[in-house]
Design a protein around this motif. Sequence first.
Motif, mmCIF file in Angstrom:
data_model
loop_
_atom_site.group_PDB
_atom_site.id
_atom_site.type_symbol
_atom_site.label_atom_id
_atom_site.label_comp_id
_atom_site.label_asym_id
_atom_site.label_seq_id
_atom_site.Cartn_x
_atom_site.Cartn_y
_atom_site.Cartn_z
ATOM 1 N N ALA A 126 0.727 -1.125 0.734
ATOM 2 C CA ALA A 126 -0.334 0.076 -0.063
ATOM 3 C C ALA A 126 0.693 1.496 -0.572
ATOM 4 O O ALA A 126 0.538 2.605 -0.315
ATOM 5 N N GLU A 127 2.086 0.875 -0.053
ATOM 6 C CA GLU A 127 3.057 2.438 0.290
ATOM 7 C C GLU A 127 3.515 2.405 -1.291
ATOM 8 O O GLU A 127 4.400 3.795 -1.810
ATOM 9 N N TYR A 128 3.545 1.792 -2.179
ATOM 10 C CA TYR A 128 3.949 1.540 -3.480
ATOM 11 C C TYR A 128 3.723 2.935 -3.953
ATOM 12 O O TYR A 128 1.990 3.004 -3.999
ATOM 13 N N SER A 129 4.499 3.624 -4.550
ATOM 14 C CA SER A 129 3.150 5.379 -5.751
ATOM 15 C C SER A 129 4.396 5.371 -6.157
ATOM 16 O O SER A 129 5.652 5.096 -6.250
ATOM 17 N N HIS A 130 3.926 6.806 -7.007
ATOM 18 C CA HIS A 130 5.050 7.779 -7.154
ATOM 19 C C HIS A 130 5.982 8.113 -6.025
ATOM 20 O O HIS A 130 5.563 8.579 -4.857
ATOM 21 N N SER A 131 6.869 7.950 -6.396
ATOM 22 C CA SER A 131 8.252 8.916 -5.388
ATOM 23 C C SER A 131 8.096 10.098 -5.769
ATOM 24 O O SER A 131 7.441 10.994 -5.508
ATOM 25 N N VAL A 132 8.261 10.644 -4.032
ATOM 26 C CA VAL A 132 8.179 12.035 -3.985
ATOM 27 C C VAL A 132 9.456 13.027 -4.239
ATOM 28 O O VAL A 132 9.153 13.562 -4.379
ATOM 29 N N THR A 133 10.214 12.259 -4.875
ATOM 30 C CA THR A 133 11.362 12.732 -5.219
ATOM 31 C C THR A 133 11.284 12.611 -7.351
ATOM 32 O O THR A 133 11.818 13.238 -7.761
ATOM 33 N N ASP A 134 9.568 11.997 -7.005
ATOM 34 C CA ASP A 134 8.940 12.012 -9.135
ATOM 35 C C ASP A 134 9.481 13.262 -9.393
ATOM 36 O O ASP A 134 8.591 13.974 -9.265
ATOM 37 N N VAL A 135 10.296 13.582 -10.626
ATOM 38 C CA VAL A 135 10.103 15.257 -11.275
ATOM 39 C C VAL A 135 9.934 14.090 -13.445
ATOM 40 O O VAL A 135 11.176 13.715 -13.584
ATOM 41 N N PRO A 136 8.112 14.417 -13.027
ATOM 42 C CA PRO A 136 8.552 13.786 -14.618
ATOM 43 C C PRO A 136 9.082 14.498 -16.033
ATOM 44 O O PRO A 136 9.832 14.200 -16.931
ATOM 45 N N TYR A 137 8.857 15.744 -15.398
ATOM 46 C CA TYR A 137 8.913 16.772 -16.449
ATOM 47 C C TYR A 137 10.239 17.901 -16.289
ATOM 48 O O TYR A 137 9.883 18.542 -15.733
ATOM 49 N N ARG A 138 11.601 17.985 -16.512
ATOM 50 C CA ARG A 138 12.675 18.250 -16.872
ATOM 51 C C ARG A 138 13.020 19.170 -17.697
ATOM 52 O O ARG A 138 13.918 18.511 -18.747
ATOM 53 N N PHE A 139 13.536 20.770 -18.401
ATOM 54 C CA PHE A 139 13.840 21.260 -19.454
ATOM 55 C C PHE A 139 15.634 22.411 -18.800
ATOM 56 O O PHE A 139 14.405 22.847 -18.462
ATOM 57 N N VAL A 140 15.735 22.195 -19.716
ATOM 58 C CA VAL A 140 17.188 22.265 -18.943
ATOM 59 C C VAL A 140 18.146 23.382 -20.399
ATOM 60 O O VAL A 140 18.400 22.242 -21.689
ATOM 61 N N ALA A 141 18.272 24.473 -20.825
ATOM 62 C CA ALA A 141 18.801 25.009 -21.749
ATOM 63 C C ALA A 141 20.000 25.714 -21.204
ATOM 64 O O ALA A 141 20.213 26.492 -20.124
ATOM 65 N N GLY A 142 21.351 26.409 -22.597
ATOM 66 C CA GLY A 142 22.503 26.760 -21.920
ATOM 67 C C GLY A 142 22.633 27.211 -23.639
ATOM 68 O O GLY A 142 22.610 26.535 -24.637
ATOM 69 N N ILE A 143 22.266 29.065 -23.693
ATOM 70 C CA ILE A 143 21.983 29.183 -25.092
ATOM 71 C C ILE A 143 23.360 30.888 -24.574
ATOM 72 O O ILE A 143 23.382 31.592 -23.917
ATOM 73 N N LEU A 144 24.368 30.859 -25.788
ATOM 74 C CA LEU A 144 25.415 31.966 -25.441
ATOM 75 C C LEU A 144 25.676 31.940 -26.715
ATOM 76 O O LEU A 144 25.901 31.389 -28.189
ATOM 77 N N TYR A 145 25.295 33.536 -27.150
ATOM 78 C CA TYR A 145 25.159 34.614 -28.734
ATOM 79 C C TYR A 145 26.151 35.446 -27.940
ATOM 80 O O TYR A 145 26.254 36.154 -27.463
ATOM 81 N N ASP A 146 27.130 35.008 -29.256
ATOM 82 C CA ASP A 146 28.744 36.090 -29.147
ATOM 83 C C ASP A 146 27.699 37.478 -30.422
ATOM 84 O O ASP A 146 26.968 37.209 -31.524
ATOM 85 N N LEU A 147 26.985 38.842 -29.593
ATOM 86 C CA LEU A 147 26.508 39.930 -29.957
ATOM 87 C C LEU A 147 27.425 40.062 -31.475
ATOM 88 O O LEU A 147 28.225 40.359 -31.524
ATOM 89 N N PRO A 148 27.050 39.833 -32.767
ATOM 90 C CA PRO A 148 27.673 40.906 -33.646
ATOM 91 C C PRO A 148 28.026 42.673 -33.439
ATOM 92 O O PRO A 148 27.456 43.128 -34.914
ATOM 93 N N PHE A 149 28.550 43.032 -32.925
ATOM 94 C CA PHE A 149 28.845 44.460 -32.561
ATOM 95 C C PHE A 149 30.381 44.689 -32.712
ATOM 96 O O PHE A 149 31.210 43.777 -32.447
#
Length: 229
Positions: free
Chosen positions: A36-59
């Motif tokens: 009866a204790e079996y369920s989604h973990s309290v640390t369950d994170v179904p969706y996670r998105f991480v991005a890193g955008i590096l842009y040299d400005l054209p000036f």
Amino acid sequence: MSSFTWSRNLDSSFGTANSIQSPGFSAPQNVYDLEAEYSHSVTDVPYRFVAGILYDLPFGKGERFVAGNRWIDEIIDRWQLNVLPTFQSGFPVSIYQSNNPNSTIAGNGVQRPNRVQDVSLGTKGSLYDRLNGYINPAAFTASAANTFGNAPRTLSLRGPGYEDWDISLFKSVLVRERVNVQFRAQTFNTFNTPLFAGPNTAFGSANFGAITSQANFPRYLQLGLHITY
């Protein structure tokens, strides 16, 4: 660069906690029925998105947009914009009953309420509208003594999600052939978006369902110099 994580985590670890909330108990409801204790973990994170955008400005010199003036080009040259967004779904809510009539039963560490079927677990409205009542109390009834509540260890209802933007602007200045000075202006939690802690999950308490704190820091600004030689 970007990454997207789609996952599912189930367990019966009733003593664990996630990064923003403790479940409020550390023992099973019934040691003779651990299934009866079996369920989604309290640390369950179904969706996670991480991005890193590096842009040299054209000036500046040699770039698309040139001022044609040596000093102006030197000022607007070698700027880099960095954007680091993070989005994450909330953690499952772990509910328990504030009054435990079975506390004298050996091995009983928590009492869960009964789930009322076909009643929404959460209230309606925006997150800010729900801070004083995130969980719908009508979805549960108190379990009586000598009975065990049928509510699962973690609900399908999830706590608030996470959104964060870290943005920085770098300016490099070549002092000598082997000496470079980089000015850095950095912001953490740029838009000052709060990460709210999970709601009060003690069914029967006066603050049941209320979100009363946040788990992240406010907007930080940081200036620095990075010298390489």
